[in-house]
Design an enzyme around this catalytic site. Structure first.
Site, PDB file in Angstrom:
ATOM      1  N   LYS A 120     -14.751   2.429  -3.160  1.00 46.38           N
ATOM      2  CA  LYS A 120     -15.784   3.319  -1.659  1.00 46.38           C
ATOM      3  C   LYS A 120     -16.922   4.018  -2.592  1.00 46.38           C
ATOM      4  CE  LYS A 120     -14.643   4.788   3.218  1.00 46.38           C
ATOM      5  NZ  LYS A 120     -13.161   5.141   4.299  1.00 46.38           N
ATOM      6  N   GLU A 173       0.684  -1.505  -0.062  1.00 49.24           N
ATOM      7  CA  GLU A 173      -0.231   0.133  -0.280  1.00 49.24           C
ATOM      8  C   GLU A 173       0.869   1.566  -0.027  1.00 49.24           C
ATOM      9  OE1 GLU A 173      -2.992   1.049   3.563  1.00 49.24           O
ATOM     10  OE2 GLU A 173      -4.498   0.545   2.282  1.00 49.24           O
ATOM     11  N   HIS A 185       7.657 -26.394   0.043  1.00 46.93           N
ATOM     12  CA  HIS A 185       7.032 -27.398  -0.729  1.00 46.93           C
ATOM     13  C   HIS A 185       6.147 -26.116  -1.292  1.00 46.93           C
ATOM     14  CE1 HIS A 185       9.348 -30.974   1.387  1.00 46.93           C
ATOM     15  NE2 HIS A 185       9.481 -29.779   2.196  1.00 46.93           N
TER      16      HIS A 185
END
Lengths: 412, 412
Positions: free
Chosen positions: B401, B258, B285
């Protein structure tokens, strides 16, 4: 399961033929149609040795492909349904983790499943020894281990010597493609997960792809897009809008990263697609800024759940000074989370040209995650084929192992 | 904390001046030397309202920077030490998660801390309303909320109206840099985490960097390397060889992603460094193959723990047919995990030219993680400065938003 692609790519029709051909050799393709009678046979055998009713907890001792698959399904299902037994995973050599898991268990009501296809995974053998010592110390009357391994592995030979229960993993099924094999199914069956539904979900995608259904063109297009854009969009994020897919993200990361990060066949070129697992809405507040404004090297697949098993509404409360938030009152949390996903998708489309697609699962059940698993396995195979790599090996994993063994020998 | 760089870069000496200058304006830099008397003052106030002895659980209602920091420290410490109170995080609108957390709590012995700097985070307000309704239904006699927010936010105004306990977040401290501010410290103090040690660890790195210690050249070099190579090594993996840093990895991912995913100042160019959090040996793995053979677009930082608080040895058991594994007998798990890290580092050096470095933490305590936190905050600021971006804003987070609010309004 519905998948809406936000991008397009013409594909070479021979890709399908190549996959049909691969299907004859690579074992995972046919797992959805497997004969599952061995599960009941196994449960009966186990019951003779350690009364099934006395088992409250099951522990998988296995790492990578030997644990990530069952973990993904278990956490997806368990968050909405009480299961018959708890499932734990010992997939780390961190001594604190080992101690914390052991302390949380009642060993006498626990069954341990040692999983390693090669049968020579150092972490797995080390943890097995540790648990074996504990069971000896408390003088357990039964032998609480099942072994899931390749037919002729050293671990299989050991298991026969100690008269342990043994389940075979087919030679032509690799660890990260083994979720729907015994490696994933046996631990899940012990928890009461509905294996038939899981396989039916996978079979639905399989049939759709191989029998000219909706998935065929879609997956051929999608895989071709990834392969064609492997250098400009080399990071592929999965943005799941349900916490229950958190461990599915981890399974995806192994499948995608380990399968597609390779040297090309007969070439010195390195290729690779880097997986990222995100969870919404949480990661809107962490990774999203990088998607919007960072380098445009990422594609994003959003996964939504159409129906949540919970209809809780945000209560009809007016908070003094926060009256503007009355607009969320009486909205279901399930509606809100899906609206959040839709808002992010819409705004990414508006502000960026990031390749996006959307997968919607019908509900939080075995059938849906079975679909998702097989969908991603197929997609991985398709992209691997287009990138001209061996999708199913992992030569890099061996490099470090040899050095570790040398280090261990040196300290003897 | 020791850091060994496996790469080098000449730095511009004026970078230090620019950071010293930034330090006058950006609040997080001076947090290690903060006056902590407010903590005891807060605890006394809280004790008057909800007897501290009656509180068994603390819940942070907050998302992104409002929860990732405390979560990282809490999980690091809790895995080795019983803490005074359990800490939970409600950072999702997933209704199943919300229900599962609420069902696991005894509400009457729980205190809730609502954290939002802006005071207008939709997820946080929604969950606050939900919990508020529950406390009203069970007719709780006390008001079990603390609010940590910006001084003049709507949430602060609300908190004053309902006579709630309020703690201020300084205006010049952003969410992802707020771990060592009240946002991280208050919840951690309630669990009995040693705040003084945490801050001392951070102060040690701060002093070393700003007072020409070992960290100064090291961090200037390291940051310059990242910035100079932002296009060829644009993925930066943290490979932690202790499970207890799992949530630290998440905190790092937010901080790095960010802060550094931005449009450059006065330019149309996008820059960004993509964080990846890995845990060893598990991810040997899963992700390691991609490091070895995938595209060489990644740098890797290994984090090891010098001393584990557990000395369990692999038992001295010879397994029939697995006698080759006697070489791990009597080896401590803590030795094994560090040997695994060393083997991977050595083999990556041998087989690739991936830029690598190693951080070793002395032990699993507050001081060590305090060092690591401040180290990464500084590194992020340095790289952001070199990339000519605003490290401290997140304009992208707002885009979605506004669309969400429109969608909510439409359904009214």
């Amino acid at each position: 399961m519905i998948n809406i692609l936000g991008f397009d790519s013409d594909f070479d029709p021979s890709l399908l033929d190549r996959i049909v051909n691969e299907k004859k050799k690579i074992g995972y393709y046919n797992l959805p149609n497997q004969d599952t009678t061995y599960i009941n046979h196994y449960l009966k055998q186990l019951n003779k040795r350690q009364n099934l009713n006395s088992i409250s907890d099951v522990v998988v001792i296995g790492i990578g492909g030997s644990s990530l698959g069952a973990k993904a399904v278990y956490h997806f299902i368990r968050s909405i349904r009480q299961l018959k037994r708890n499932l734990h995973f010992m997939d780390s050599t961190d001594p604190i983790t080992i101690a914390n898991i052991c302390n949380s268990l009642n060993i006498s009501s626990t069954h341990f499943i040692v999983i390693s296809k090669s049968g020579s995974t150092i972490e797995t053998i080390a943890i097995y020894k540790h648990i074996l010592a504990i069971t000896k110390t408390i003088q357990l009357s039964h032998f609480p281990f099942t072994f899931i391994t390749g037919k002729s592995s050293l671990l299989a030979q050991h298991a026969r010597k100690v008269n342990g229960l043994i389940i075979n993993i087919q030679q032509n099924i690799g660890g990260r493609f083994s979720l729907l094999s015994s490696a994933g199914i046996i631990p899940l069956a012990l928890t009461g997960t509905k294996i038939d539904c899981l396989l039916k979900g996978a079979a639905k995608i399989k049939d759709s792809f191989f029998n000219q259904g909706y998935m065929q063109n879609l997956l051929l297009k999608k895989a071709t897009f990834y392969a064609n854009n492997a250098s400009n969009y080399n990071i592929n994020a999965l943005f799941s809008y349900t916490d229950s897919l958190k461990y599915f993200n981890d399974w995806y990361a192994q499948l995608w990263g380990e399968s597609l990060g390779k040297k090309q066949k007969n070439s010195v070129f390195h290729v690779g697609l880097t997986p990222i697992g995100l969870t919404g809405p949480k990661d809107q507040h962490s990774f999203l800024q990088l998607l919007y404004e960072g380098i445009r090297d990422k594609s994003v697949t959003f996964i939504k759940l159409k129906t949540f098993e919970n209809h809780q509404k945000i209560p009809n409360i007016t908070l003094e000074k926060l009256e503007t938030f009355n607009l969320i009152n009486q909205v279901k949390f399930s509606t809100l989370i899906n609206m959040q996903a839709d808002a992010i998708i819409e705004s990414l489309k508006k502000h960026t040209r990031i390749p996006l697609d959307e997968i919607t699962l019908q509900k939080q059940d075995e059938f849906s995650i079975g679909q998702l698993i097989y969908y991603y396995e197929l997609l991985t195979s398709l992209v691997g084929n287009l990138l001209n790599i061996n999708t199913y090996n992992q030569p890099g994993v061996e490099f470090g192992k040899n050095i570790l063994i040398k280090k261990l020998q040196q300290q003897l």
